[in-house]
Design a protein around this motif. Structure first.
Motif, PDB file in Angstrom:
ATOM      1  N   THR A  40       0.826  -1.211   0.000  1.00 39.52           N
ATOM      2  CA  THR A  40       0.000   0.000   0.000  1.00 39.52           C
ATOM      3  C   THR A  40       0.860   1.260   0.000  1.00 39.52           C
ATOM      4  O   THR A  40       0.716   2.122  -0.864  1.00 39.52           O
ATOM      5  CB  THR A  40      -0.933   0.013   1.219  1.00 39.52           C
ATOM      6  N   THR A  41       1.736   1.368   0.980  1.00 37.73           N
ATOM      7  CA  THR A  41       2.676   2.495   1.026  1.00 37.73           C
ATOM      8  C   THR A  41       4.102   2.040   0.748  1.00 37.73           C
ATOM      9  O   THR A  41       4.962   2.862   0.444  1.00 37.73           O
ATOM     10  CB  THR A  41       2.626   3.185   2.405  1.00 37.73           C
ATOM     11  N   VAL A  42       4.342   0.726   0.856  1.00 45.45           N
ATOM     12  CA  VAL A  42       5.682   0.165   0.689  1.00 45.45           C
ATOM     13  C   VAL A  42       5.654  -0.915  -0.389  1.00 45.45           C
ATOM     14  O   VAL A  42       4.823  -1.829  -0.338  1.00 45.45           O
ATOM     15  CB  VAL A  42       6.192  -0.441   2.009  1.00 45.45           C
ATOM     16  N   ALA A  43       6.550  -0.807  -1.365  1.00 47.35           N
ATOM     17  CA  ALA A  43       6.690  -1.832  -2.402  1.00 47.35           C
ATOM     18  C   ALA A  43       7.760  -2.820  -1.962  1.00 47.35           C
ATOM     19  O   ALA A  43       8.907  -2.443  -1.744  1.00 47.35           O
ATOM     20  CB  ALA A  43       7.090  -1.184  -3.728  1.00 47.35           C
ATOM     21  N   ASP A  44       7.365  -4.105  -1.820  1.00 44.10           N
ATOM     22  CA  ASP A  44       8.349  -5.091  -1.357  1.00 44.10           C
ATOM     23  C   ASP A  44       8.649  -6.156  -2.397  1.00 44.10           C
ATOM     24  O   ASP A  44       9.409  -7.099  -2.128  1.00 44.10           O
ATOM     25  CB  ASP A  44       7.918  -5.720  -0.029  1.00 44.10           C
ATOM     26  N   GLY A  45       8.074  -6.050  -3.585  1.00 49.25           N
ATOM     27  CA  GLY A  45       8.457  -6.922  -4.687  1.00 49.25           C
ATOM     28  C   GLY A  45       8.315  -8.407  -4.416  1.00 49.25           C
ATOM     29  O   GLY A  45       9.159  -9.200  -4.824  1.00 49.25           O
ATOM     30  N   GLY A  46       7.249  -8.800  -3.709  1.00 49.39           N
ATOM     31  CA  GLY A  46       7.033 -10.218  -3.473  1.00 49.39           C
ATOM     32  C   GLY A  46       7.884 -10.827  -2.378  1.00 49.39           C
ATOM     33  O   GLY A  46       8.071 -12.046  -2.340  1.00 49.39           O
ATOM     34  N   LEU A  47       8.390 -10.012  -1.473  1.00 49.03           N
ATOM     35  CA  LEU A  47       9.251 -10.538  -0.414  1.00 49.03           C
ATOM     36  C   LEU A  47       8.510 -11.456   0.547  1.00 49.03           C
ATOM     37  O   LEU A  47       9.119 -12.337   1.158  1.00 49.03           O
ATOM     38  CB  LEU A  47       9.901  -9.391   0.376  1.00 49.03           C
ATOM     39  N   VAL A  48       7.199 -11.243   0.687  1.00 51.43           N
ATOM     40  CA  VAL A  48       6.429 -12.113   1.580  1.00 51.43           C
ATOM     41  C   VAL A  48       6.547 -13.564   1.118  1.00 51.43           C
ATOM     42  O   VAL A  48       6.776 -14.472   1.924  1.00 51.43           O
ATOM     43  CB  VAL A  48       4.953 -11.677   1.638  1.00 51.43           C
ATOM     44  N   GLU A  49       6.412 -13.786  -0.165  1.00 51.61           N
ATOM     45  CA  GLU A  49       6.488 -15.157  -0.675  1.00 51.61           C
ATOM     46  C   GLU A  49       7.900 -15.725  -0.518  1.00 51.61           C
ATOM     47  O   GLU A  49       8.067 -16.909  -0.203  1.00 51.61           O
ATOM     48  CB  GLU A  49       6.046 -15.209  -2.135  1.00 51.61           C
ATOM     49  N   GLN A  50       8.915 -14.895  -0.708  1.00 49.61           N
ATOM     50  CA  GLN A  50      10.287 -15.368  -0.524  1.00 49.61           C
ATOM     51  C   GLN A  50      10.551 -15.720   0.934  1.00 49.61           C
ATOM     52  O   GLN A  50      11.200 -16.724   1.238  1.00 49.61           O
ATOM     53  CB  GLN A  50      11.266 -14.305  -1.001  1.00 49.61           C
ATOM     54  N   ALA A  51      10.053 -14.881   1.837  1.00 52.45           N
ATOM     55  CA  ALA A  51      10.252 -15.152   3.255  1.00 52.45           C
ATOM     56  C   ALA A  51       9.446 -16.373   3.690  1.00 52.45           C
ATOM     57  O   ALA A  51       9.890 -17.153   4.536  1.00 52.45           O
ATOM     58  CB  ALA A  51       9.865 -13.934   4.086  1.00 52.45           C
ATOM     59  N   PHE A  52       8.264 -16.551   3.102  1.00 51.42           N
ATOM     60  CA  PHE A  52       7.489 -17.757   3.408  1.00 51.42           C
ATOM     61  C   PHE A  52       8.248 -19.010   2.988  1.00 51.42           C
ATOM     62  O   PHE A  52       8.240 -20.024   3.693  1.00 51.42           O
ATOM     63  CB  PHE A  52       6.131 -17.740   2.714  1.00 51.42           C
ATOM     64  N   ALA A  53       8.905 -18.956   1.837  1.00 46.30           N
ATOM     65  CA  ALA A  53       9.671 -20.113   1.376  1.00 46.30           C
ATOM     66  C   ALA A  53      10.734 -20.497   2.404  1.00 46.30           C
ATOM     67  O   ALA A  53      10.969 -21.687   2.662  1.00 46.30           O
ATOM     68  CB  ALA A  53      10.312 -19.815   0.025  1.00 46.30           C
ATOM     69  N   ALA A  54      11.364 -19.495   3.006  1.00 47.53           N
ATOM     70  CA  ALA A  54      12.364 -19.767   4.039  1.00 47.53           C
ATOM     71  C   ALA A  54      11.723 -20.409   5.265  1.00 47.53           C
ATOM     72  O   ALA A  54      12.276 -21.352   5.854  1.00 47.53           O
ATOM     73  CB  ALA A  54      13.076 -18.477   4.425  1.00 47.53           C
ATOM     74  N   ALA A  55      10.545 -19.903   5.647  1.00 48.58           N
ATOM     75  CA  ALA A  55       9.843 -20.463   6.800  1.00 48.58           C
ATOM     76  C   ALA A  55       9.411 -21.894   6.521  1.00 48.58           C
ATOM     77  O   ALA A  55       9.499 -22.772   7.396  1.00 48.58           O
ATOM     78  CB  ALA A  55       8.632 -19.595   7.139  1.00 48.58           C
ATOM     79  N   ALA A  56       8.938 -22.152   5.303  1.00 53.25           N
ATOM     80  CA  ALA A  56       8.506 -23.497   4.940  1.00 53.25           C
ATOM     81  C   ALA A  56       9.673 -24.483   4.987  1.00 53.25           C
ATOM     82  O   ALA A  56       9.541 -25.617   5.471  1.00 53.25           O
ATOM     83  CB  ALA A  56       7.874 -23.479   3.550  1.00 53.25           C
ATOM     84  N   ARG A  57      10.830 -24.046   4.493  1.00 50.90           N
ATOM     85  CA  ARG A  57      12.016 -24.905   4.556  1.00 50.90           C
ATOM     86  C   ARG A  57      12.381 -25.242   5.995  1.00 50.90           C
ATOM     87  O   ARG A  57      12.774 -26.365   6.311  1.00 50.90           O
ATOM     88  CB  ARG A  57      13.206 -24.231   3.859  1.00 50.90           C
ATOM     89  N   GLU A  58      12.265 -24.251   6.868  1.00 48.75           N
ATOM     90  CA  GLU A  58      12.578 -24.451   8.289  1.00 48.75           C
ATOM     91  C   GLU A  58      11.743 -25.578   8.883  1.00 48.75           C
ATOM     92  O   GLU A  58      12.210 -26.325   9.745  1.00 48.75           O
ATOM     93  CB  GLU A  58      12.326 -23.148   9.056  1.00 48.75           C
ATOM     94  N   LEU A  59      10.507 -25.724   8.405  1.00 48.71           N
ATOM     95  CA  LEU A  59       9.613 -26.745   8.936  1.00 48.71           C
ATOM     96  C   LEU A  59       9.537 -27.982   8.049  1.00 48.71           C
ATOM     97  O   LEU A  59       8.655 -28.819   8.209  1.00 48.71           O
ATOM     98  CB  LEU A  59       8.212 -26.161   9.158  1.00 48.71           C
ATOM     99  N   GLY A  60      10.460 -28.094   7.100  1.00 44.77           N
ATOM    100  CA  GLY A  60      10.560 -29.306   6.317  1.00 44.77           C
ATOM    101  C   GLY A  60       9.575 -29.443   5.185  1.00 44.77           C
ATOM    102  O   GLY A  60       9.361 -30.548   4.667  1.00 44.77           O
TER     103      GLY A  60
END
Length: 234
Positions: free
Chosen positions: A19-39
């Motif tokens: 909305t005020t901040v452009a993050d270029g899809g970082l949420v999905e990239q960070a989710f991928a890291a979280a998913a890897r952490e949990l196998g």
């Protein structure tokens, strides 16, 4: 500042990422890291299903998303810590920027005597990292994350209502404007009683989804919001 007009939106509550901040899809990239952490194996059906849920619930408190996805509180907390760490590293790496015209719009709103509050579904540590990266620490009167409003994030109205209570900027909830890029932002605004609930097309959800969730206005970006509010009040 106490609001004395029935039509003036003296309190403006704005979402951050999308909305005020452009993050270029970082949420999905960070989710991928979280998913890897949990196998969760990248490319698996389980990964695809969980990613689809993350996309559908953009705007919701991230710990709530992980509680749904992983069930057990300990697993959800592990996922959330991994997510916030990965997102913070991406932020520190210069991977975010203001939405074009966002800072100017916020300054314009404040110049008109409105109180502006920035909200997020991220944890405080991540919100602060974003504010620091953009140099926005002193841009607005108040910033809120779900933990600042009792722990429930969107689609609940708690952060909007906390902004209302903590700033004392207006006399009633109808004097609030809310803007965000997700259906959950819209639901939060509607449930708070805000008179203007503006969806923006710079983030996760399209105009149809925003309208279906209760948007009173759909804007190309938050840069259009000051003019929209003046039009509503006029």
């Amino acid at each position: 500042m106490t609001n004395t007009s029935d039509t003036r939106c003296g309190l403006v509550v704005l979402d951050m990422a999308g909305t005020t901040v452009a993050d270029g899809g970082l949420v999905e990239q960070a989710f991928a890291a979280a998913a890897r952490e949990l196998g969760v194996e990248p490319g698996s059906a389980d990964h695809a299903e969980k990613l689809a849920y993350v996309r559908a619930t953009m705007g919701e408190s991230k710990i709530s998303v992980f509680r749904y996805l992983f069930g057990e509180e300990a697993l959800a907390q592990r996922a959330n810590v991994a997510f916030e760490k990965a997102y913070g590293e991406l932020v520190d790496g210069g991977r975010i920027a203001p939405i074009a015209g966002a800072r100017e719009a916020i300054e314009e709103l404040r110049g008109e005597g409105r109180t502006v509050v920035l909200t997020t579904g991220f944890a405080r540590v991540t919100q602060d990292a974003i504010l620091d990266a953009l140099g926005w620490r002193d841009l607005v009167e108040l910033t809120l994350c779900p933990a600042d409003a009792g722990g429930r994030g969107r689609p609940y109205p708690d952060m909007v209502l906390s902004a209302f209570l903590r700033t004392g900027a207006v006399d009633g909830v109808r004097d609030i404007a809310v803007a965000g890029d997700t259906a959950y932002d819209m639901l939060s605004g509607v449930r708070s009683g805000a008179s203007v609930v503006a969806g923006v097309l710079t983030g996760a959800h399209d105009g149809e989804a925003l309208r279906a969730a209760g948007a009173t206005h759909v804007l190309g970006s938050v840069a259009e919001l000051p003019a929209v509010l003046r039009g509503v009040e006029g």
